[in-house]
Scaffold this motif. Structure first.
Motif, PDB file in Angstrom:
ATOM      1  N   ARG A 102       0.836  -1.205   0.000  1.00  0.00           N
ATOM      2  CA  ARG A 102       0.000   0.000   0.000  1.00  0.00           C
ATOM      3  C   ARG A 102       0.870   1.254   0.000  1.00  0.00           C
ATOM      4  O   ARG A 102       0.565   2.233  -0.686  1.00  0.00           O
ATOM      5  CB  ARG A 102      -0.923  -0.010   1.221  1.00  0.00           C
ATOM      6  CG  ARG A 102      -1.880   1.170   1.259  1.00  0.00           C
ATOM      7  CD  ARG A 102      -2.739   1.162   2.499  1.00  0.00           C
ATOM      8  NE  ARG A 102      -3.619   2.320   2.545  1.00  0.00           N
ATOM      9  CZ  ARG A 102      -4.338   2.681   3.592  1.00  0.00           C
ATOM     10  NH1 ARG A 102      -4.287   1.954   4.712  1.00  0.00           N
ATOM     11  NH2 ARG A 102      -5.095   3.757   3.551  1.00  0.00           N
ATOM     12  N   ALA A 103       1.956   1.225   0.767  1.00  0.00           N
ATOM     13  CA  ALA A 103       2.870   2.368   0.811  1.00  0.00           C
ATOM     14  C   ALA A 103       3.502   2.615  -0.556  1.00  0.00           C
ATOM     15  O   ALA A 103       3.578   3.758  -1.028  1.00  0.00           O
ATOM     16  CB  ALA A 103       3.947   2.140   1.869  1.00  0.00           C
ATOM     17  N   LEU A 104       3.950   1.553  -1.201  1.00  0.00           N
ATOM     18  CA  LEU A 104       4.560   1.691  -2.523  1.00  0.00           C
ATOM     19  C   LEU A 104       3.553   2.206  -3.545  1.00  0.00           C
ATOM     20  O   LEU A 104       3.880   3.041  -4.389  1.00  0.00           O
ATOM     21  CB  LEU A 104       5.140   0.350  -2.967  1.00  0.00           C
ATOM     22  CG  LEU A 104       6.300  -0.197  -2.124  1.00  0.00           C
ATOM     23  CD1 LEU A 104       6.717  -1.574  -2.623  1.00  0.00           C
ATOM     24  CD2 LEU A 104       7.493   0.765  -2.141  1.00  0.00           C
ATOM     25  N   ALA A 105       2.309   1.725  -3.445  1.00  0.00           N
ATOM     26  CA  ALA A 105       1.274   2.163  -4.379  1.00  0.00           C
ATOM     27  C   ALA A 105       0.960   3.643  -4.213  1.00  0.00           C
ATOM     28  O   ALA A 105       0.562   4.317  -5.173  1.00  0.00           O
ATOM     29  CB  ALA A 105       0.009   1.326  -4.177  1.00  0.00           C
ATOM     30  N   ALA A 106       1.146   4.165  -2.995  1.00  0.00           N
ATOM     31  CA  ALA A 106       0.887   5.582  -2.736  1.00  0.00           C
ATOM     32  C   ALA A 106       2.031   6.476  -3.197  1.00  0.00           C
ATOM     33  O   ALA A 106       1.924   7.699  -3.143  1.00  0.00           O
ATOM     34  CB  ALA A 106       0.631   5.797  -1.245  1.00  0.00           C
ATOM     35  N   GLY A 107       3.133   5.859  -3.637  1.00  0.00           N
ATOM     36  CA  GLY A 107       4.265   6.635  -4.114  1.00  0.00           C
ATOM     37  C   GLY A 107       5.426   6.705  -3.146  1.00  0.00           C
ATOM     38  O   GLY A 107       6.382   7.456  -3.378  1.00  0.00           O
ATOM     39  N   MET A 108       5.358   5.927  -2.062  1.00  0.00           N
ATOM     40  CA  MET A 108       6.473   5.903  -1.123  1.00  0.00           C
ATOM     41  C   MET A 108       7.571   4.988  -1.641  1.00  0.00           C
ATOM     42  O   MET A 108       7.342   4.137  -2.499  1.00  0.00           O
ATOM     43  CB  MET A 108       5.983   5.467   0.251  1.00  0.00           C
ATOM     44  CG  MET A 108       4.915   6.375   0.840  1.00  0.00           C
ATOM     45  SD  MET A 108       4.472   5.903   2.515  1.00  0.00           S
ATOM     46  CE  MET A 108       3.059   6.988   2.822  1.00  0.00           C
ATOM     47  N   ASP A 109       8.769   5.152  -1.091  1.00  0.00           N
ATOM     48  CA  ASP A 109       9.921   4.407  -1.580  1.00  0.00           C
ATOM     49  C   ASP A 109      10.389   3.312  -0.632  1.00  0.00           C
ATOM     50  O   ASP A 109      11.110   2.403  -1.044  1.00  0.00           O
ATOM     51  CB  ASP A 109      11.090   5.370  -1.821  1.00  0.00           C
ATOM     52  CG  ASP A 109      10.719   6.457  -2.824  1.00  0.00           C
ATOM     53  OD1 ASP A 109      10.714   6.170  -4.024  1.00  0.00           O
ATOM     54  OD2 ASP A 109      10.409   7.583  -2.384  1.00  0.00           O
ATOM     55  N   ALA A 110      10.026   3.405   0.633  1.00  0.00           N
ATOM     56  CA  ALA A 110      10.480   2.432   1.624  1.00  0.00           C
ATOM     57  C   ALA A 110       9.498   2.440   2.786  1.00  0.00           C
ATOM     58  O   ALA A 110       8.595   3.281   2.857  1.00  0.00           O
ATOM     59  CB  ALA A 110      11.895   2.772   2.109  1.00  0.00           C
ATOM     60  N   HIS A 111       9.700   1.508   3.700  1.00  0.00           N
ATOM     61  CA  HIS A 111       8.746   1.284   4.778  1.00  0.00           C
ATOM     62  C   HIS A 111       9.506   0.851   6.018  1.00  0.00           C
ATOM     63  O   HIS A 111      10.297  -0.094   5.965  1.00  0.00           O
ATOM     64  CB  HIS A 111       7.772   0.180   4.328  1.00  0.00           C
ATOM     65  CG  HIS A 111       6.625  -0.074   5.245  1.00  0.00           C
ATOM     66  ND1 HIS A 111       6.772  -0.769   6.426  1.00  0.00           N
ATOM     67  CD2 HIS A 111       5.317   0.261   5.157  1.00  0.00           C
ATOM     68  CE1 HIS A 111       5.592  -0.846   7.016  1.00  0.00           C
ATOM     69  NE2 HIS A 111       4.698  -0.225   6.275  1.00  0.00           N
ATOM     70  N   VAL A 112       9.309   1.544   7.145  1.00  0.00           N
ATOM     71  CA  VAL A 112       9.903   1.109   8.409  1.00  0.00           C
ATOM     72  C   VAL A 112       8.808   1.010   9.460  1.00  0.00           C
ATOM     73  O   VAL A 112       7.819   1.741   9.425  1.00  0.00           O
ATOM     74  CB  VAL A 112      11.016   2.070   8.903  1.00  0.00           C
ATOM     75  CG1 VAL A 112      12.176   2.096   7.938  1.00  0.00           C
ATOM     76  CG2 VAL A 112      10.483   3.468   9.146  1.00  0.00           C
ATOM     77  N   GLY A 113       9.007   0.076  10.384  1.00  0.00           N
ATOM     78  CA  GLY A 113       8.000  -0.176  11.402  1.00  0.00           C
ATOM     79  C   GLY A 113       8.111   0.767  12.575  1.00  0.00           C
ATOM     80  O   GLY A 113       9.131   1.411  12.816  1.00  0.00           O
ATOM     81  N   LYS A 114       7.012   0.869  13.309  1.00  0.00           N
ATOM     82  CA  LYS A 114       6.940   1.628  14.550  1.00  0.00           C
ATOM     83  C   LYS A 114       6.807   0.623  15.686  1.00  0.00           C
ATOM     84  O   LYS A 114       5.934  -0.234  15.619  1.00  0.00           O
ATOM     85  CB  LYS A 114       5.703   2.538  14.531  1.00  0.00           C
ATOM     86  CG  LYS A 114       5.976   4.009  14.665  1.00  0.00           C
ATOM     87  CD  LYS A 114       4.651   4.754  14.732  1.00  0.00           C
ATOM     88  CE  LYS A 114       4.886   6.250  14.746  1.00  0.00           C
ATOM     89  NZ  LYS A 114       3.623   6.994  14.884  1.00  0.00           N
ATOM     90  N   PRO A 115       7.577   0.717  16.743  1.00  0.00           N
ATOM     91  CA  PRO A 115       8.591   1.730  17.005  1.00  0.00           C
ATOM     92  C   PRO A 115       9.766   1.607  16.042  1.00  0.00           C
ATOM     93  O   PRO A 115      10.092   0.525  15.589  1.00  0.00           O
ATOM     94  CB  PRO A 115       9.033   1.443  18.437  1.00  0.00           C
ATOM     95  CG  PRO A 115       8.771  -0.017  18.618  1.00  0.00           C
ATOM     96  CD  PRO A 115       7.514  -0.289  17.845  1.00  0.00           C
ATOM     97  N   ILE A 116      10.384   2.733  15.745  1.00  0.00           N
ATOM     98  CA  ILE A 116      11.468   2.745  14.773  1.00  0.00           C
ATOM     99  C   ILE A 116      12.699   2.058  15.348  1.00  0.00           C
ATOM    100  O   ILE A 116      13.156   2.386  16.437  1.00  0.00           O
ATOM    101  CB  ILE A 116      11.815   4.192  14.370  1.00  0.00           C
ATOM    102  CG1 ILE A 116      10.641   4.812  13.614  1.00  0.00           C
ATOM    103  CG2 ILE A 116      13.068   4.229  13.515  1.00  0.00           C
ATOM    104  CD1 ILE A 116      10.836   6.282  13.279  1.00  0.00           C
ATOM    105  N   ASP A 117      13.199   1.097  14.602  1.00  0.00           N
ATOM    106  CA  ASP A 117      14.454   0.443  14.953  1.00  0.00           C
ATOM    107  C   ASP A 117      15.591   1.279  14.368  1.00  0.00           C
ATOM    108  O   ASP A 117      15.627   1.547  13.159  1.00  0.00           O
ATOM    109  CB  ASP A 117      14.477  -0.976  14.381  1.00  0.00           C
ATOM    110  CG  ASP A 117      15.783  -1.682  14.653  1.00  0.00           C
ATOM    111  OD1 ASP A 117      16.682  -1.603  13.803  1.00  0.00           O
ATOM    112  OD2 ASP A 117      15.903  -2.303  15.723  1.00  0.00           O
ATOM    113  N   ARG A 118      16.518   1.693  15.231  1.00  0.00           N
ATOM    114  CA  ARG A 118      17.571   2.605  14.790  1.00  0.00           C
ATOM    115  C   ARG A 118      18.374   2.033  13.628  1.00  0.00           C
ATOM    116  O   ARG A 118      18.644   2.723  12.640  1.00  0.00           O
ATOM    117  CB  ARG A 118      18.516   2.925  15.956  1.00  0.00           C
ATOM    118  CG  ARG A 118      19.590   3.943  15.614  1.00  0.00           C
ATOM    119  CD  ARG A 118      20.622   4.068  16.720  1.00  0.00           C
ATOM    120  NE  ARG A 118      21.546   5.166  16.469  1.00  0.00           N
ATOM    121  CZ  ARG A 118      22.556   5.130  15.603  1.00  0.00           C
ATOM    122  NH1 ARG A 118      22.774   4.037  14.899  1.00  0.00           N
ATOM    123  NH2 ARG A 118      23.341   6.177  15.434  1.00  0.00           N
TER     124      ARG A 118
END
Length: 259
Positions: A102-118
């Motif tokens: 879904r993120a890629l379809a919206a035009g995003m380039d990458a995806h990270v989870g919450k909580p953010i892993d450093r």
């Protein structure tokens, strides 16, 4: 009216998140990694700022109200000048393959989870800046049933706390936790699963940032169930509240202000 942003003279990364605690924690983390950071609190402001200014990377929380990260990303892509493509990273507690797609379809380039892993975030940003194919963050762990707090997260909070602001953010987190629990109680009484899910989702993300693993785990379970129109039992909410109390004591002890 121009949206207000926290401005850094060497801005490279924009963080858009409606929660002030997680927004500031993300900024502190990025600053410690060597980035200059601007922040905004909603998707509409993110679109306005990105179109107006140039960023190396934009981090969009996917669950912002009114204009969420997906809609903001699509609007940024629509408005970007020809030949310009600002790398956009989706940030959300949902890290299943469907969420990535879904993120890629919206035009995003990458995806990270919450909580953010450093480490995951560092790899993602480095890869985008080098124009490499990002490695998806498929973490689905929102804490374990037994652990109260994550010592590694607490250690990281100590490392990024340059000015004592972590203690202020912890106090804000605890106040907001009370707000979300009260919101959940009211929604449960009204049988409003959407509102239960929204409160639980927000609690999942903020608890994860502070390493409150059991709180994040229980809140995530309630969020998932409520999305399926299955409201939590009073016992489940009571268990979550008890976990919050336990995490509050543990975090206050671990992150007590310096004497």
């Amino acid at each position: 009216m121009e949206p207000a942003i926290d401005k850094s003279p060497r801005a490279k990364v924009l963080v858009a998140d409606d929660d002030p605690v997680t927004r500031r924690l993300a900024a502190l983390l990025l600053e410690r990694m060597g980035y200059a950071v601007d922040t905004v609190g909603d998707g509409t402001s993110a679109v306005t700022v990105v179109v107006r200014e140039r960023y190396d990377v934009v981090l969009l929380d996917c669950e912002m109200p009114v204009v969420d990260g997906y809609a903001a990303a699509a609007e940024i892509r629509r408005l970007e000048a020809a030949g310009r493509r600002t790398p956009i990273v989706a940030v959300t507690a949902s890290v299943q393959q469907a969420d990535v797609e879904r993120a890629l379809a919206a035009g995003m380039d990458a995806h990270v989870g919450k909580p953010i892993d450093r480490d995951a975030l560092a790899r993602t940003l480095a890869g985008l800046l080098r124009h490499e194919e990002p490695v998806p963050d498929h973490r689905a762990d929102h804490g374990t049933a037994g652990a109260v707090i994550d010592p590694d997260t607490v250690d990281e909070l100590r490392r990024i706390d340059r000015d004592g602001s972590i203690h202020q953010l912890l106090a804000m987190f605890l106040r907001d936790t009370d707000t979300q629990l009260a919101r959940m109680d009211a929604a449960l009484a009204a049988g409003d699963c959407a509102e239960i899910s929204a409160a639980a989702h927000k609690l999942t993300g903020s608890a994860g940032f502070f390493g409150a693993l059991r709180v994040a785990h229980l809140a995530h379970e309630i969020d998932v169930a409520a999305r399926m129109q299955d409201p939590p039992s009073a016992a489940a909410v009571a268990e979550l509240r008890a976990a919050v109390d336990e995490a509050t004591r543990a975090l206050a002890e671990e992150l007590h202000p310096p004497s």
